[in-house]
Design a protein around this motif. Structure first.
Motif, short mmCIF file in Angstrom:
data_model
loop_
_atom_site.label_atom_id
_atom_site.label_comp_id
_atom_site.label_asym_id
_atom_site.label_seq_id
_atom_site.Cartn_x
_atom_site.Cartn_y
_atom_site.Cartn_z
N VAL A 292 0.85 -1.18 0.00
CA VAL A 292 0.00 0.00 0.00
C VAL A 292 0.89 1.24 0.00
O VAL A 292 1.75 1.39 0.86
CB VAL A 292 -0.94 0.01 1.22
CG1 VAL A 292 -1.75 1.31 1.27
CG2 VAL A 292 -1.88 -1.19 1.18
N GLU A 293 0.67 2.11 -0.98
CA GLU A 293 1.41 3.37 -1.10
C GLU A 293 0.45 4.54 -0.93
O GLU A 293 -0.70 4.47 -1.35
CB GLU A 293 2.08 3.50 -2.46
CG GLU A 293 3.01 2.35 -2.85
CD GLU A 293 3.44 2.48 -4.30
OE1 GLU A 293 4.27 3.38 -4.59
OE2 GLU A 293 2.94 1.71 -5.15
N ILE A 294 0.95 5.63 -0.34
CA ILE A 294 0.20 6.88 -0.27
C ILE A 294 1.00 7.90 -1.07
O ILE A 294 2.13 8.23 -0.72
CB ILE A 294 0.04 7.37 1.18
CG1 ILE A 294 -0.50 6.24 2.08
CG2 ILE A 294 -0.89 8.58 1.22
CD1 ILE A 294 -1.86 5.71 1.67
N VAL A 295 0.41 8.39 -2.17
CA VAL A 295 1.15 9.26 -3.09
C VAL A 295 0.41 10.57 -3.31
O VAL A 295 -0.81 10.66 -3.14
CB VAL A 295 1.39 8.55 -4.45
CG1 VAL A 295 2.16 7.25 -4.25
CG2 VAL A 295 0.07 8.29 -5.17
N ASP A 296 1.19 11.59 -3.73
CA ASP A 296 0.60 12.89 -4.02
C ASP A 296 0.05 12.92 -5.45
O ASP A 296 0.02 11.90 -6.15
CB ASP A 296 1.61 14.01 -3.78
CG ASP A 296 2.84 13.91 -4.69
OD1 ASP A 296 2.77 13.25 -5.76
OD2 ASP A 296 3.89 14.49 -4.34
N PRO A 304 5.24 13.26 5.17
CA PRO A 304 4.70 12.83 6.47
C PRO A 304 3.59 13.77 6.94
O PRO A 304 3.74 14.99 6.92
CB PRO A 304 5.92 12.90 7.40
CG PRO A 304 7.09 12.72 6.49
CD PRO A 304 6.71 13.39 5.20
N GLY A 305 2.48 13.17 7.35
CA GLY A 305 1.34 13.94 7.83
C GLY A 305 0.43 14.49 6.75
O GLY A 305 -0.62 15.04 7.05
N GLU A 306 0.83 14.33 5.48
CA GLU A 306 0.02 14.84 4.37
C GLU A 306 -0.80 13.71 3.76
O GLU A 306 -0.31 12.60 3.58
CB GLU A 306 0.91 15.46 3.30
CG GLU A 306 1.67 16.70 3.75
CD GLU A 306 0.74 17.87 4.03
OE1 GLU A 306 -0.28 17.98 3.33
OE2 GLU A 306 1.05 18.65 4.96
N GLU A 307 -2.03 14.02 3.42
CA GLU A 307 -2.87 12.99 2.80
C GLU A 307 -2.51 12.83 1.33
O GLU A 307 -1.97 13.73 0.68
CB GLU A 307 -4.34 13.35 2.94
CG GLU A 307 -4.80 14.51 2.09
CD GLU A 307 -6.31 14.70 2.16
OE1 GLU A 307 -6.98 14.44 1.13
OE2 GLU A 307 -6.80 15.12 3.22
N ASP A 329 -9.39 6.07 -3.05
CA ASP A 329 -9.51 6.57 -1.69
C ASP A 329 -8.27 7.37 -1.31
O ASP A 329 -7.23 7.27 -1.96
CB ASP A 329 -9.67 5.40 -0.69
CG ASP A 329 -10.96 4.64 -0.91
OD1 ASP A 329 -11.95 5.25 -1.35
OD2 ASP A 329 -10.97 3.42 -0.66
N ARG A 330 -8.40 8.13 -0.21
CA ARG A 330 -7.29 8.95 0.27
C ARG A 330 -7.01 8.62 1.73
O ARG A 330 -7.93 8.27 2.49
CB ARG A 330 -7.61 10.44 0.12
CG ARG A 330 -7.80 10.86 -1.33
CD ARG A 330 -8.13 12.33 -1.46
NE ARG A 330 -6.99 13.19 -1.13
CZ ARG A 330 -6.01 13.47 -1.97
NH1 ARG A 330 -5.99 12.94 -3.19
NH2 ARG A 330 -5.04 14.28 -1.62
N ALA A 331 -5.73 8.74 2.12
CA ALA A 331 -5.33 8.41 3.48
C ALA A 331 -4.08 9.19 3.84
O ALA A 331 -3.44 9.82 2.99
CB ALA A 331 -5.08 6.91 3.63
N VAL A 332 -3.72 9.13 5.12
CA VAL A 332 -2.46 9.67 5.61
C VAL A 332 -1.64 8.49 6.11
O VAL A 332 -2.12 7.70 6.93
CB VAL A 332 -2.69 10.68 6.76
CG1 VAL A 332 -1.35 11.17 7.32
CG2 VAL A 332 -3.54 11.85 6.28
#
Length: 461
Positions: A292-296, A304-307, A329-332
């Motif tokens: 699972v990756e969280i990307v801009d 860090p700390g940014e959704e 979906d979006r996450a932090v």
């Protein structure tokens, strides 16, 4: 003693013996691997990722050709960071290229699934059978953190099959849920403020150890219990999934039931993606099965700390691979380790749907959480839905109680306009009910989906 018998004898005999599924075998493995150090889990992910990419290159024409077009050598992927060199896959790509994406390896056993999604455009896909067993095992483990291991007595306030089933199949599903897995299924589609006492009475009769529910119908139920002083059974824990859970909802649910709430995050494509443990420091990712990756907005790791938007790579579904799939979906992303001792990484919080972020005409992004934060302080509003019908128009539909008045309406309008400015028009409509999605879920915020939409296609190249 009863729970133990179900977990050790009855359910394993059914799953492993009668159905010949490896669910309980995979569950035992996951119970052990969750305690591995982070580095060991990441090494496992890399080995499984390399196997997946090699398989896709050999047996999925679409991935092979797409990666070749981008000049990507999958043999050069040796780390999780290297995965970022691969292009992002969107839901539209999966839908439009399903035949070319699916594996051509002979003899792959699979099950067929479908998800309507919030947009209403269905996505039909395949899951390799062993991959399906692994994801069910992951759900066993994640729910087990909240005390809901398979075989425990549970009530599910959930969506149900809306198609009329033959009586034999209906009986089979009832026996499977109630007698085998000890789940009392409560239809969330039919619940309203006028019949909540019926649902409370049923909970009081069944007395489940764990209550599992969609967030929004559970919030309606909890609010009625709290406001009317209804006496209700107190489960040991409550598991909330399938919809975004807001802080004010968690607070009210825990107060009404006197039980701790555990948030989960999943999807039809991957089942359980992440879940809370009893430390409630975030949601542990099912990293043995998924990356699972969280990307801009440009496809780079979010600060860090940014959704950011969520990308998922399924390490086992070879029937129809999902590689760097933008789930919508979006996450932090979480930072650091949980003091529970598990090596599984954390998602700090699930923010909501990608389309739940409203892009205003002046270029600002208004997070979907803005509306629940504003409206939670107006008790007369029972339910609401904010829809961006055009880039410069926001329509707010509200279901209100008898104590709703013009002062409430004016105060609400002023508070919203103070934040969004004069670049957008605000329409407030009083309605009798909010329409649910086809899956029976409540979308409280819906962004504009017109031709200017930029997520996630803008970063898909």
């Amino acid at each position: 003693m009863i729970d133990w018998a179900y977990q050790k004898w009855i359910l394993p005999a059914f799953e492993s013996g009668i159905k010949r599924r490896k669910t309980f075998h995979h569950w035992r493995d996951l119970e052990a691997s969750q305690w591995w150090p982070r580095q060991q889990i990441e090494s496992l992910q890399v080995r499984r990722l390399r196997d997946l990419l090699t398989y896709c290159n050999a047996h999925s024409a679409w991935y092979r050709d797409r990666w070749a077009d981008h000049g990507i050598d999958v043999d050069a992927v040796w780390s999780l960071d290297d995965l970022r060199s691969l292009p992002i896959t969107t839901r539209e790509m999966i839908r439009e290229n399903a035949d070319a994406i699916r594996s051509r390896y002979p003899g792959v056993a699979f099950v067929s699934k479908a998800t309507g999604g919030s947009s209403g455009a269905p996505l039909r896909f395949l899951i390799e059978r062993d991959a399906n067993d692994r994801r069910v095992a992951a759900a066993f483990r994640g729910y087990g953190w909240a005390g809901a291991s398979p075989g425990t007595k549970q009530s599910h306030l959930w969506g149900v099959n809306l198609n009329k089933l033959p009586w034999r199949q209906h009986l089979k599903e009832c026996l499977y849920a109630r007698l085998l897995y000890r789940r009392d299924m409560l239809n969330s589609f039919e619940m309203s403020e006028s019949n909540v006492s019926d649902y409370v009475n049923r909970l009081n009769r069944y007395r489940p150890k764990v209550l599992v529910a969609y967030a929004n119908p559970l919030f309606v139920l909890a609010r009625a219990i709290d406001e009317r002083g209804l006496r209700t059974h107190r489960p040991e824990s409550i598991i909330v999934g399938s919809e975004k859970l807001y802080d004010h909802q968690r607070e009210l649910i825990e107060r009404a039931f006197g039980s701790p709430v555990f948030e989960t995050y999943g999807s039809r494509e991957f089942t359980l993606i992440a879940a809370e443990c009893d430390r409630h420091r975030g949601l542990h990712v099912t990293s043995e099965n998924l990356i699972v990756e969280i990307v801009d907005d440009h496809g780079n790791p979010s600060a860090p700390g940014e959704e950011g938007q969520i990308l998922v790579t399924d390490l086992f579904n070879t029937a129809m691979p999902f590689v760097r799939y933008a789930i919508g979906d979006r996450a932090v992303a979480g930072t650091g380790d949980c003091d529970c001792g598990r090596g599984l990484p954390l998602l700090e919080k699930i923010v909501g749907r990608q389309m739940d972020v409203l892009k205003l005409p002046d270029g600002r992004h208004l997070p979907g959480a803005f509306f629940p934060h504003i409206i939670k302080d107006i008790p007369a509003i029972r339910q609401f839905q904010a829809v961006q019908t055009r880039r410069d128009v926001i329509r707010l539909q509200v279901v209100v109680g008898d104590n709703w008045n013009a002062d409430d309406r004016d105060a609400l309008r002023q508070r919203i306009l103070h934040h969004i400015g004069d670049s957008s028009q605000l329409e407030i409509q009083q309605v009798d009910q909010i329409q649910l999605t086809a899956a029976g879920k409540m979308r409280v915020v819906i962004g504009y989906s017109g031709p200017q939409r930029s997520h996630p296609s803008r970063i898909a190249g």
